[in-house]
Write a protein that holds these residues in place. Structure first.
Motif, mmCIF file in Angstrom:
data_model
loop_
_atom_site.group_PDB
_atom_site.id
_atom_site.type_symbol
_atom_site.label_atom_id
_atom_site.label_comp_id
_atom_site.label_asym_id
_atom_site.label_seq_id
_atom_site.Cartn_x
_atom_site.Cartn_y
_atom_site.Cartn_z
ATOM 1 N N GLY A 118 0.815 -1.211 0.000
ATOM 2 C CA GLY A 118 0.000 0.000 0.000
ATOM 3 C C GLY A 118 0.848 1.259 0.000
ATOM 4 O O GLY A 118 0.512 2.251 -0.667
ATOM 5 N N VAL A 119 1.952 1.233 0.737
ATOM 6 C CA VAL A 119 2.845 2.391 0.779
ATOM 7 C C VAL A 119 3.470 2.639 -0.590
ATOM 8 O O VAL A 119 3.535 3.780 -1.067
ATOM 9 C CB VAL A 119 3.940 2.176 1.850
ATOM 10 C CG1 VAL A 119 5.046 3.225 1.713
ATOM 11 C CG2 VAL A 119 3.335 2.227 3.250
ATOM 12 N N VAL A 120 3.925 1.579 -1.234
ATOM 13 C CA VAL A 120 4.540 1.723 -2.565
ATOM 14 C C VAL A 120 3.536 2.308 -3.557
ATOM 15 O O VAL A 120 3.876 3.185 -4.361
ATOM 16 C CB VAL A 120 5.074 0.357 -3.047
ATOM 17 C CG1 VAL A 120 5.382 0.376 -4.540
ATOM 18 C CG2 VAL A 120 6.320 -0.021 -2.254
ATOM 19 N N GLU A 121 2.292 1.863 -3.468
ATOM 20 C CA GLU A 121 1.272 2.392 -4.376
ATOM 21 C C GLU A 121 0.929 3.843 -4.040
ATOM 22 O O GLU A 121 0.889 4.700 -4.933
ATOM 23 C CB GLU A 121 0.017 1.530 -4.300
ATOM 24 C CG GLU A 121 -1.082 1.984 -5.249
ATOM 25 C CD GLU A 121 -2.293 1.064 -5.253
ATOM 26 O OE1 GLU A 121 -3.258 1.403 -5.961
ATOM 27 O OE2 GLU A 121 -2.262 0.029 -4.564
ATOM 28 N N SER A 122 0.699 4.135 -2.778
ATOM 29 C CA SER A 122 0.278 5.484 -2.387
ATOM 30 C C SER A 122 1.377 6.518 -2.581
ATOM 31 O O SER A 122 1.084 7.702 -2.771
ATOM 32 C CB SER A 122 -0.188 5.495 -0.930
ATOM 33 O OG SER A 122 0.880 5.219 -0.036
ATOM 34 N N HIS A 123 2.633 6.083 -2.545
ATOM 35 C CA HIS A 123 3.747 7.015 -2.719
ATOM 36 C C HIS A 123 4.252 7.060 -4.167
ATOM 37 O O HIS A 123 5.280 7.681 -4.443
ATOM 38 C CB HIS A 123 4.896 6.650 -1.776
ATOM 39 C CG HIS A 123 4.650 7.050 -0.352
ATOM 40 N ND1 HIS A 123 3.718 6.426 0.452
ATOM 41 C CD2 HIS A 123 5.189 8.044 0.406
ATOM 42 C CE1 HIS A 123 3.704 6.995 1.646
ATOM 43 N NE2 HIS A 123 4.590 7.972 1.641
ATOM 44 N N GLY A 124 3.537 6.416 -5.072
ATOM 45 C CA GLY A 124 3.830 6.550 -6.497
ATOM 46 C C GLY A 124 5.218 6.098 -6.912
ATOM 47 O O GLY A 124 5.862 6.756 -7.743
ATOM 48 N N VAL A 125 5.672 4.985 -6.364
ATOM 49 C CA VAL A 125 7.023 4.520 -6.708
ATOM 50 C C VAL A 125 7.149 4.236 -8.206
ATOM 51 O O VAL A 125 8.201 4.465 -8.803
ATOM 52 C CB VAL A 125 7.398 3.288 -5.868
ATOM 53 C CG1 VAL A 125 8.737 2.704 -6.318
ATOM 54 C CG2 VAL A 125 7.459 3.656 -4.385
ATOM 55 N N ALA A 126 6.079 3.769 -8.830
ATOM 56 C CA ALA A 126 6.131 3.474 -10.265
ATOM 57 C C ALA A 126 6.512 4.713 -11.075
ATOM 58 O O ALA A 126 7.186 4.614 -12.113
ATOM 59 C CB ALA A 126 4.790 2.928 -10.742
ATOM 60 N N GLU A 127 6.091 5.886 -10.606
ATOM 61 C CA GLU A 127 6.407 7.135 -11.310
ATOM 62 C C GLU A 127 7.778 7.668 -10.927
ATOM 63 O O GLU A 127 8.255 8.640 -11.530
ATOM 64 C CB GLU A 127 5.348 8.202 -11.005
ATOM 65 C CG GLU A 127 4.000 7.965 -11.673
ATOM 66 C CD GLU A 127 3.227 6.817 -11.046
ATOM 67 O OE1 GLU A 127 3.135 6.772 -9.801
ATOM 68 O OE2 GLU A 127 2.741 5.944 -11.800
ATOM 69 N N ARG A 128 8.422 7.053 -9.958
ATOM 70 C CA ARG A 128 9.719 7.532 -9.471
ATOM 71 C C ARG A 128 10.898 6.746 -10.040
ATOM 72 O O ARG A 128 12.054 7.040 -9.733
ATOM 73 C CB ARG A 128 9.746 7.477 -7.937
ATOM 74 C CG ARG A 128 8.854 8.504 -7.294
ATOM 75 C CD ARG A 128 8.448 8.161 -5.866
ATOM 76 N NE ARG A 128 9.539 7.697 -5.022
ATOM 77 C CZ ARG A 128 9.363 7.247 -3.771
ATOM 78 N NH1 ARG A 128 8.147 7.211 -3.242
ATOM 79 N NH2 ARG A 128 10.386 6.844 -3.060
#
Length: 258
Positions: A118-128
């Motif tokens: 959930g943290v990875v999704e909410s913090h937008g890691v894919a865009e980072r």
């Protein structure tokens, strides 16, 4: 330190693959594969939700006392106080990497994994994800070269972030909490993959040749030095200061966001 475009670096790696089959690539996570620190994301979210459990209080109190910090407040408040002391330069980074891992004591491994996703999704890691490193990952997949993440951040959140870039859990080496009966305990599996521990932990997982390693900070030096093609990704000043100790180190030319 020479700067190379990604295609130049891939050509050098390709020559290593041709000369010695069966090797791999290794990447630091935070600052190298993606911007920011997923370990900090997990820690700040957990403490921000006051989700640090009473199981951790004795260990946190001992750490706070050791560094001369006040010990009152909830476990989450105390954990944040310790982290603030690290930010002020009062506590070594390795100790904080360990704390960020065992601070989840009392959680089940399943709970922690779900929370980390959930943290990875909410913090937008894919865009980072850094575009130039994404290109290296694409090349590696096309050429069947395994990619490993070697990170001092907590295992649960590194596994979740690695999935974003297509790296499976079995190729993630990260700070791992001790656990009993599926519940996180207030200790870590030693050594953690920090500094020289990055090489030790990777080699405990696999003895395959290390074609190339990618890192951004000074505690990646040993991992970089263990590779045939050491590559700096958007290097921090501390790595730049030590670049001369690795004569073959090159800097990957940054690419604009995809």
């Amino acid at each position: 330190m020479k700067t190379e475009h990604v295609e130049e670096t891939l050509e050098r790696i390709a020559r290593e693959v041709e000369s010695t089959p069966g090797g791999l690539l290794a990447f630091d996570g935070d600052g190298t594969l993606w911007s920011g620190d997923v370990g900090d994301d997990l820690f700040m979210t957990m403490t921000g939700h006051d989700a640090v459990r009473e199981d951790v209080r004795p260990r946190l109190t001992a750490v706070a006392t050791h560094y001369g910090l006040e010990t009152e407040g909830s476990p989450s408040t105390l954990a944040r106080r310790v982290f603030s002391a690290f930010q002020a330069g009062r506590i070594p980074e390795k100790d904080i990497c360990e704390m960020a891992t065992w601070v989840a004591a009392g959680w089940t491994l399943e709970e922690l994994s779900a929370f980390a996703r959930g943290v990875v999704e909410s913090h937008g890691v894919a865009e980072r994800v850094h575009p130039e490193v994404h290109r290296v990952l694409e090349w590696a997949r096309a050429h069947d070269v395994p990619c490993y993440v070697v990170s001092a951040s907590p295992l649960a959140v590194v596994e979740a972030a690695a999935r974003v870039v297509g790296i499976p859990p079995e190729q993630v080496v990260a700070s791992t909490p001790q656990s009993r009966d599926g519940v996180v305990w207030t200790d870590v599996v030693s050594p953690i993959p920090y500094g020289p521990g990055k090489v030790t932990c990777l080699r405990a997982r696999t003895q395959r040749p290390l074609y190339a390693a990618f890192g951004d900070n000074v505690f990646d030096l040993e991992l970089l030095g263990a590779s045939r093609v050491p590559v700096a990704v958007r290097p921090k000043p501390r790595l730049m200061e030590r670049a001369g100790s690795l004569p073959l180190l090159v800097q990957l030319h940054p690419v604009a966001s995809r």
